[in-house]
Design a protein around this motif. Sequence first.
Motif, PDB file in Angstrom:
ATOM      1  N   HIS A 109      65.388  59.528   9.812  1.00  0.00           N
ATOM      2  CA  HIS A 109      63.340  59.753   9.431  1.00  0.00           C
ATOM      3  C   HIS A 109      63.733  58.493   9.257  1.00  0.00           C
ATOM      4  O   HIS A 109      62.090  58.204   9.259  1.00  0.00           O
ATOM      5  CB  HIS A 109      63.754  61.159   8.874  1.00  0.00           C
ATOM      6  N   LEU A 110      64.064  57.385   8.210  1.00  0.00           N
ATOM      7  CA  LEU A 110      63.791  56.573   7.527  1.00  0.00           C
ATOM      8  C   LEU A 110      63.303  55.624   8.464  1.00  0.00           C
ATOM      9  O   LEU A 110      62.741  54.737   8.475  1.00  0.00           O
ATOM     10  CB  LEU A 110      64.904  56.456   6.326  1.00  0.00           C
ATOM     11  N   ALA A 111      64.321  55.501   9.432  1.00  0.00           N
ATOM     12  CA  ALA A 111      64.376  54.543  10.816  1.00  0.00           C
ATOM     13  C   ALA A 111      63.106  54.718  11.810  1.00  0.00           C
ATOM     14  O   ALA A 111      62.292  53.547  12.071  1.00  0.00           O
ATOM     15  CB  ALA A 111      65.953  54.630  11.445  1.00  0.00           C
ATOM     16  N   ALA A 112      63.074  55.765  11.843  1.00  0.00           N
ATOM     17  CA  ALA A 112      61.884  56.284  12.348  1.00  0.00           C
ATOM     18  C   ALA A 112      59.987  55.333  11.419  1.00  0.00           C
ATOM     19  O   ALA A 112      59.025  56.020  12.447  1.00  0.00           O
ATOM     20  CB  ALA A 112      61.084  57.658  12.512  1.00  0.00           C
ATOM     21  N   CYS A 113      60.359  55.831  10.259  1.00  0.00           N
ATOM     22  CA  CYS A 113      59.540  55.122   9.380  1.00  0.00           C
ATOM     23  C   CYS A 113      58.864  53.912   9.082  1.00  0.00           C
ATOM     24  O   CYS A 113      58.360  53.699   8.479  1.00  0.00           O
ATOM     25  CB  CYS A 113      59.081  56.322   8.251  1.00  0.00           C
TER      26      CYS A 113
ATOM     27  N   PRO B 230      55.713  59.768   1.459  1.00  0.00           N
ATOM     28  CA  PRO B 230      56.339  60.696   1.206  1.00  0.00           C
ATOM     29  C   PRO B 230      57.897  62.095   1.393  1.00  0.00           C
ATOM     30  O   PRO B 230      58.297  61.158   3.080  1.00  0.00           O
ATOM     31  CB  PRO B 230      55.094  61.222   2.056  1.00  0.00           C
ATOM     32  N   ALA B 231      58.384  62.177   0.935  1.00  0.00           N
ATOM     33  CA  ALA B 231      59.963  63.214   1.451  1.00  0.00           C
ATOM     34  C   ALA B 231      58.985  64.071   2.336  1.00  0.00           C
ATOM     35  O   ALA B 231      58.632  64.749   2.308  1.00  0.00           O
ATOM     36  CB  ALA B 231      60.270  63.268  -0.098  1.00  0.00           C
ATOM     37  N   PRO B 232      60.414  64.518   3.032  1.00  0.00           N
ATOM     38  CA  PRO B 232      60.372  65.238   3.599  1.00  0.00           C
ATOM     39  C   PRO B 232      60.648  67.098   2.992  1.00  0.00           C
ATOM     40  O   PRO B 232      61.648  66.937   2.051  1.00  0.00           O
ATOM     41  CB  PRO B 232      61.204  64.957   5.103  1.00  0.00           C
TER      42      PRO B 232
END
Length: 217
Positions: free
Chosen positions: A39-43, A97-99
């Motif tokens: 998720h973080l890499a995608a962000c 923002p946190a998932p």
Amino acid sequence: MELIAQGRDADVYALDESRVLRRYRHGGPTDLESRLMTHLAACGYPVPRVYEITDTDMVLERLAGPTMLDELARRPWRVGSLGLELGRLHDRLHALPAPEWLPKRFSTADGGRVLHLDLHPGNVILTRRGPVVIDWCNAGAGDPAADVAMTLVTVGSADVPGLAARLGRGLLLRGMRSGCRTDPSGRMQEAIRVKLDDLALYARTGVDCRRARESPR
């Protein structure tokens, strides 16, 4: 496999030139950790690439470069700039923002931001593409002030030999505070209690209480 690093909960082995194996000794949150890093890499946040996981193992991108901690030891004159970089890494993370599936820690009314909760110089690899943050097993969703406070407590309580090293630690934390917009003061006492609880439990059982807690903060 060549053992290249050891932490409190896991060992890291070199698989080849591009991959490492992170193996938890007693099982770990590999599913959640890998999901968060993806998720973080995608962000656009700098994390290692995840290749595959099991209940105990994670195959990750092998990062070339020293840790920020190693760089501080070799080039202590960089302490101010590295402190600023550490603060900016906090800011970049806390902008996300946190998932909803991320466990709540140090909760806020609005659901919170992504928190690493162990973002110290030993968990930052300085690569050619820039700093990359590793070891996301304690991450949660909550108040950014708590994340900054946990780093201050962790670095501030580390056993460092010699006056020069202690002065360098103070300069690092000062630089970090300059590079980070979040004021941690409202969470400092809570962070100290969490750190003390963690150290006490680990001394008795070898279990990291940050991962062992079942109830969210």
